[in-house]
Design an enzyme around this catalytic site. Structure first.
Site, short mmCIF file in Angstrom:
data_model
loop_
_atom_site.label_atom_id
_atom_site.label_comp_id
_atom_site.label_asym_id
_atom_site.label_seq_id
_atom_site.Cartn_x
_atom_site.Cartn_y
_atom_site.Cartn_z
N ARG A 181 0.82 -2.52 -7.89
CA ARG A 181 0.05 -3.09 -9.00
C ARG A 181 0.66 -2.64 -10.34
O ARG A 181 1.19 -1.53 -10.43
CB ARG A 181 -1.41 -2.62 -8.92
CG ARG A 181 -2.18 -3.13 -7.71
CD ARG A 181 -3.62 -2.68 -7.80
NE ARG A 181 -4.41 -3.15 -6.67
CZ ARG A 181 -4.64 -2.44 -5.57
NH1 ARG A 181 -4.09 -1.23 -5.46
NH2 ARG A 181 -5.38 -2.92 -4.59
N LYS B 22 -9.95 -6.20 12.75
CA LYS B 22 -8.59 -6.04 13.26
C LYS B 22 -8.33 -6.98 14.44
O LYS B 22 -7.24 -7.54 14.57
CB LYS B 22 -8.36 -4.59 13.67
CG LYS B 22 -8.30 -3.64 12.49
CD LYS B 22 -8.14 -2.20 12.95
CE LYS B 22 -8.08 -1.26 11.76
NZ LYS B 22 -7.93 0.15 12.18
N THR C 284 1.76 3.45 -2.15
CA THR C 284 1.37 4.67 -2.86
C THR C 284 0.06 5.23 -2.34
O THR C 284 -0.48 6.18 -2.91
CB THR C 284 1.24 4.41 -4.38
OG1 THR C 284 0.21 3.44 -4.60
CG2 THR C 284 2.55 3.91 -4.97
N GLY C 285 -0.45 4.66 -1.26
CA GLY C 285 -1.73 5.08 -0.72
C GLY C 285 -1.64 6.22 0.26
O GLY C 285 -0.60 6.87 0.43
N GLY D 97 0.82 -1.20 0.00
CA GLY D 97 0.00 0.00 0.00
C GLY D 97 0.86 1.25 0.00
O GLY D 97 0.45 2.31 0.49
N LYS E 214 2.10 8.63 -8.98
CA LYS E 214 2.04 7.71 -7.84
C LYS E 214 3.41 7.10 -7.53
O LYS E 214 3.69 6.76 -6.38
CB LYS E 214 1.03 6.60 -8.11
CG LYS E 214 -0.42 7.08 -8.08
CD LYS E 214 -1.38 5.92 -8.23
CE LYS E 214 -2.82 6.40 -8.12
NZ LYS E 214 -3.79 5.27 -8.24
#
Length: 301
Positions: A33, A124, A10-11, A8, A42
């Site tokens: 991805r 969680k 680039t989030g 994750g 990104k």
């Protein structure tokens, strides 16, 4: 130099995690991805961090396993909508014999919440059990409310899709006097990177409880700093319970989660409750100066 894979990367939080881990001396690896790799905007942060790129995603186990086998540590910063897919990553982390795993557990500490307080917290808590049952070396980081969500909305997450933030009108949940806790993405990432490289934090939990303000205090502080007036509408705990009870279809999933989060933070005060074994980040790392809400408001004004 420890090799750290960020899933994750680039989030929302992932971009800050890349910078913090690189600054802490980690060699950055990122699961990306194929379509994301084609987006130069990104990829800019990963290029700056000289990250090693592993193409793949949470739905392709072989790509997860290959990326995990190439590193020492794994940090997951996937969003809440992807939490249900994290068990696949946990399986890969276990098979790859990763030295430390930090799951996407950023937010409220499930140990401080009531049973079924929120579907995200339940997911969680189940993830915690899975990680411990698999004897994976872990660190859990509980950061409570993200600045980027809770502060510009003045504590009303229904305003996230509004035209301008902070909003001119907000819902005040309950009496508005229950305290919440909030931290910036950069500070969350800095604390996480420090805990990752801290041998004493293996199989331990750390919490960030900072900027403890009620929703009334958030609104008052913004009005004082900006000189603007905010119109408020009261939403009672009973009103939230009705929304939660009636949100039963997949299309109402976001409405359900937002109502549960408002109930947890502004009605039950679960963001500032101390439970379980999590240690305070401010005591562990007193040299880390955390950004204040007033400082963020100064940037927004």
């Amino acid at each position: 130099m420890a090799k750290t894979l960020i899933v994750g990367a680039t989030g929302h939080l992932g971009q800050e995690m890349v910078k913090a881990c690189a600054a802490a001396g980690n060699e950055i690896h990122a699961l990306v991805r194929p379509e994301t790799r084609k987006d130069p905007n990104k990829m800019k942060g990963l290029k700056a961090a000289r990250a090693t790129i592993h193409e793949g995603d949470l739905k392709r186990y072989e790509t997860l396993l290959a990326a995990c086998k190439a590193v020492d540590n794994v940090i997951s910063t996937i969003g809440g909508t992807e939490i249900g897919e994290e068990p696949t990553l946990i399986k890969a982390v276990k098979e790859a014999k990763v030295k430390r795993f930090i799951p996407s557990d950023f937010g409220l500490d499930p140990a401080a919440t009531a049973p079924h307080s929120c579907v995200l917290f339940d997911a969680k808590a189940a993830m915690h059990q899975q990680i411990k049952a698999a004897s994976i070396p872990y660190t859990f980081v509980h950061s409570n409310g993200f600045f980027s969500y809770w502060v510009p909305t003045l504590g009303d997450l229904t305003k996230l899709m509004g035209d301008s933030l902070p909003p001119a009108e907000v819902n005040i949940y309950g009496d508005g006097n229950v305290k919440g806790s909030f931290a910036s993405l950069a500070d969350i990432a800095t604390v996480t990177a420090r805990a990752l490289n801290d041998a004493k934090m293996q199989n331990k939990e750390v919490r960030i409880i900072a900027n403890t303000l009620s929703q009334n205090e958030l609104v008052d502080l913004w009005q004082t700093q900006s000189g603007r007036t905010v119109k408020t509408t009261r939403v009672s705990g009973a009103d939230l319970e009705k929304i939660i009870a009636s949100s039963t279809t997949p299309e109402q999933g976001m409405m359900l989660v937002l109502a549960q989060l408002h109930r947890s933070v502004w009605i039950r005060g679960e963001a500032v409750k101390r439970a379980g074994s999590a240690q305070d980040a401010q005591k562990l790392y007193p040299d880390i100066r955390l950004q204040t809400v007033a400082e963020l408001f100064a940037q927004l004004n």
